[in-house]
Design an enzyme around this catalytic site. Structure first.
Site, mmCIF file in Angstrom:
data_model
loop_
_atom_site.group_PDB
_atom_site.id
_atom_site.type_symbol
_atom_site.label_atom_id
_atom_site.label_comp_id
_atom_site.label_asym_id
_atom_site.label_seq_id
_atom_site.Cartn_x
_atom_site.Cartn_y
_atom_site.Cartn_z
ATOM 1 N N GLY A 142 -0.139 -2.874 8.107
ATOM 2 C CA GLY A 142 -0.752 -1.836 7.284
ATOM 3 C C GLY A 142 -0.914 -0.556 8.065
ATOM 4 N N GLN A 143 -1.514 0.430 7.419
ATOM 5 C CA GLN A 143 -1.701 1.736 8.033
ATOM 6 C C GLN A 143 -3.085 2.250 7.689
ATOM 7 O OE1 GLN A 143 1.589 4.296 7.692
ATOM 8 N NE2 GLN A 143 0.577 6.108 8.508
ATOM 9 N N GLY A 144 -3.820 2.704 8.694
ATOM 10 C CA GLY A 144 -5.160 3.216 8.482
ATOM 11 C C GLY A 144 -5.225 4.705 8.702
ATOM 12 N N GLY A 145 -6.456 5.197 8.808
ATOM 13 C CA GLY A 145 -6.656 6.630 8.931
ATOM 14 C C GLY A 145 -6.107 7.212 10.219
ATOM 15 N N PHE A 146 -6.012 6.395 11.285
ATOM 16 C CA PHE A 146 -5.605 6.930 12.576
ATOM 17 C C PHE A 146 -4.314 6.347 13.111
ATOM 18 C CE2 PHE A 146 -10.338 7.242 12.878
ATOM 19 C CZ PHE A 146 -10.362 8.591 12.591
ATOM 20 N N LYS A 179 -3.502 -2.476 16.825
ATOM 21 C CA LYS A 179 -3.778 -1.199 16.161
ATOM 22 C C LYS A 179 -3.305 -0.071 17.079
ATOM 23 C CE LYS A 179 -7.681 1.384 14.159
ATOM 24 N NZ LYS A 179 -9.158 1.340 13.941
ATOM 25 N N ASP A 227 -18.949 2.997 8.041
ATOM 26 C CA ASP A 227 -17.741 3.007 7.208
ATOM 27 C C ASP A 227 -17.504 1.630 6.590
ATOM 28 O OD1 ASP A 227 -15.589 4.215 5.972
ATOM 29 O OD2 ASP A 227 -14.207 3.838 7.623
#
Length: 676
Positions: free
Chosen positions: A358-362, A379, A476
């Site tokens: 997956g892909q997160g904010g950073f 990550k 968060d």
């Protein structure tokens, strides 16, 4: 004078003689401890059980037994006189030492535990165990033993003592993961410092990966790491740490992968108290050790500071940068867990797209597999991120201190060249939002599982707020940051936004508003004020999303008109006396009304407008687990949307910015806002 006390000893001699043809003369092995837990479950010398026991022990100590794996099980007789037994030799000892240790323990068993049906004997090189119950492939915590050095760490600097404990704890826990994932369930690790630290963990090989890991983690927690050495035994596993090599390094060299070397650079040494004398019989052997503690990786910290300074000069932003807190020094807590970039690159097949989770904010998250078979989540922070370096440092600082079954565990990190990488335990079932917001996946989470997830999240937050050594505000919490383990056990993830509070601190202010739209409390979104009650608000939103399968950020209809977001919609249903209309249709025909109603009630208490009206997480956990606790009447929630489009929208209209600028909608984790 009575000679009754001689009977066990005479029985021991006669029993040992009956086994002598099966065992050659053996060397003496030092008895560390034993457990004969029940004085009720006994047998007589002329019983069938005793006959079966002799058969079992003869089989285990026979020269025909297989000692190559260091583990053997056997069963003798039929119920109710059946005896089940096993031996476990330390993973580094030779077959000859293993055989001799088992033979020695068999000869001693009736000396230590005469007539007992359930027995565990602990020696340095082996363990012998038998019982009237089936003890195979089952974790057992009864019959534990702890052996600690008599001397505490001698230091006037409490931070150095804490850093030593963190070093030992984190390295032991990493070794536990490796052992649990190996076929032999055995692992050793040597941490390179001026005075090396040696660790060993082992389970009986018949345990599952999960059972082995849980057992080892429990044994690690059972040791007082303020001592300069020690070991903890369960019948199913054991762990040990010393500053000298107590195992055969040649035999275990293959179990310590060269790809995971510690990268810390110790700057100071801790003065230790002298070791005590060693007791040889009955009391166990204390560890004569002198342990060195790795103190802050000054170079690494300076690298962070220099990098932040350069970026501050190059980039102008519309918010004030917050200085790194004093806790930044604690990044060295995880110093011994620094990974080599080449090892991570190989584990992820050079960050292959097929391994992308997956892909997160950073940045992006990849699945990795090390040569030992350990699966991890990697990550990799984006090199172009203008904010990621702060969150990287923050996450290492925070997560390295945490150990809880409802928190994702940090295994290590990598900081090489321009690479910033975090390595976590691999959680196979993706995140909570993948299930509750997908019409095809919702049915996989029935109410029983959802109720368990709610409880797990609550316990994880309670640990952050109250039960860990630090008070941590996550900031968060959202469905995308709740990962689900093998048994759908909830694990809180992504601590890039987390803040550590001081001992007497209850709230803080920031001009840098971060978070996700729909989960942020009113006082945080408007004024930058955050506290434990900010996380409570987010938890309340999460509970409503779990029950309904709906996103809080969407707008819902009621009686043909807009009922606002999920929080407002739930409040209207509650006020109308129909809260159960909120329930996800995928499990609407199979749930407990009282549990769902109580969870909705608790969620509405969590999302109240005033922070002081919201319950604490400790109170919430009690409410969830004790149905007899009366619940207060909830007040109107924050960010309340009125039904008329001409009316004000509660607190939202007081913001000087549009909600689209306030923060992202669920799929990103960061926003920068300058409130009035």
């Amino acid at each position: 004078m009575s000679f009754f006390w001689l009977f066990p000893f005479l029985l021991h001699l006669s029993f040992a003689d009956s086994l002598s043809p099966l065992s050659a003369p053996v060397q003496n092995f030092i008895h560390l401890n034993h457990s004969c837990p029940s004085s009720i479950l006994t047998y007589s010398r002329n019983s069938t059980y005793f006959t079966n026991l002799k058969t079992l022990l003869s089989s285990l100590s026979s020269r025909n037994a297989s000692y190559s794996t260091g583990f053997q099980t056997a069963t003798a007789g039929q119920a109710p006189d059946r005896v089940t037994g096993l031996f476990l030799c330390r993973g580094d000892v030779s077959q000859e030492v293993c055989r001799n240790c088992v033979a020695f323990s068999v000869k001693e068993t009736l000396y230590w535990c005469p007539y007992n049906k359930e027995v565990v004997l602990y020696y340095d090189e082996c363990m012998l165990r038998y019982s009237h119950r089936n003890i195979l492939s089952t974790v057992t915590y009864d019959g534990s033993a702890i052996l600690l050095n008599g001397a505490n760490i001698s230091s006037s600097n409490q931070n150095q003592v804490d850093e030593f404990r963190d070093l030992v704890s984190s390295t032991l826990n990493l070794a536990a993961v490796e052992a649990a994932n190996s076929s032999k369930k055995f692992y050793t690790r040597k941490v390179i410092t001026p005075q090396p630290l040696y660790l060993l963990v082992q389970c009986t090989p018949d345990l599952t990966r999960q059972d082995c890991l849980r057992c080892l983690q429990k044994s690690i927690k059972g040791m007082s790491l303020y001592r300069i050495g020690g070991r903890f035994f369960y019948p199913s596993c054991n762990s040990r740490y010393e500053n000298y090599s107590f195992y055969n390094e040649t035999a275990t060299r293959s179990s310590s992968p060269p790809s995971l070397p510690p990268r810390s650079t110790p700057q100071q040494q801790l003065k230790l108290a002298p070791p005590p004398l060693i007791s040889e019989r009955g009391k166990g052997r204390n560890s004569s050790v002198i342990i060195v503690v790795v103190v802050p990786i000054i170079a690494l910290l300076l690298l962070f500071v220099a990098f932040f300074s350069l970026r501050a000069k190059k980039t102008r932003t519309n918010y004030e940068r917050e200085p790194l807190t004093e806790e930044s020094d604690d990044i060295t807590t995880a110093g011994s867990l620094q990974f080599d970039f080449k090892a991570i690159e190989a584990a992820t097949n050079k960050f292959c797209e097929t391994n992308k989770l997956g892909q997160g904010g950073f940045g992006e998250v990849y699945k990795g597999i090390f040569p030992s078979g350990v699966q991890v989540a990697v990550k990799r922070l984006s090199k172009t991120s203008g904010q990621g370096e702060r969150e990287f440092a923050n996450e290492v600082i925070v997560v390295a201190k945490l150990q809880h079954r409802n928190l994702v565990r940090l295994l290590g990190f990598c900081l090489e060249r321009d690479e910033r990488i975090l390595v976590y335990e691999f959680v196979p079932n993706k995140s909570l939002d993948y299930f509750i917001f997908d019409s095809t996946m919702q049915s996989l989470l029935d109410w029983t599982r959802r109720y368990k997830i709610i409880g797990g999240i609550a316990r994880g937050i309670l640990y952050l707020h109250q039960d860990s050594r630090l008070t941590i505000i996550h900031r968060d919490l959202k469905a995308g940051n709740i990962l689900l383990g093998d048994d759908m056990n909830a694990k809180i993830a992504d601590f890039g936004m987390a803040r550590i509070f001081g001992m007497d601190q209850t709230e803080a202010n920031t001009r840098r508003i971060v978070g996700t739209y729909g989960y942020m409390s009113p006082e945080y979104a408007m004024y930058g004020q955050f506290s434990m009650k900010s996380d409570v608000y987010s938890f309340g939103v999460l509970v409503l999303e779990i029950i309904s399968g709906k996103k809080n950020s969407n707008v819902y209809q009621m009686d043909g008109t807009s009922a606002g977001n999920l929080v407002t919609y739930t409040w209207r249903l509650w006020s109308n006396g129909s809260p159960l209309e909120l329930v996800d249709p995928s499990f609407r025909d199979n749930y407990r009304i009282n549990e769902v109603s109580r969870c909705i009630h608790i969620a509405l208490l969590c999302v109240q407008e005033e922070a002081e009206d919201r319950p604490t997480m400790s109170a919430i956990v009690q409410m969830l687990t004790t149905s007899s606790i009366a619940l207060a009447v909830p007040q109107r929630p924050g960010f309340f949307f009125r039904s008329s489009k001409h009316e004000q929208v509660g607190l939202v209209d007081r913001l000087s910015i549009n909600t689209s600028a306030l923060c992202s909608v669920d799929d990103a984790s960061i926003t920068n806002v300058t409130p009035r």
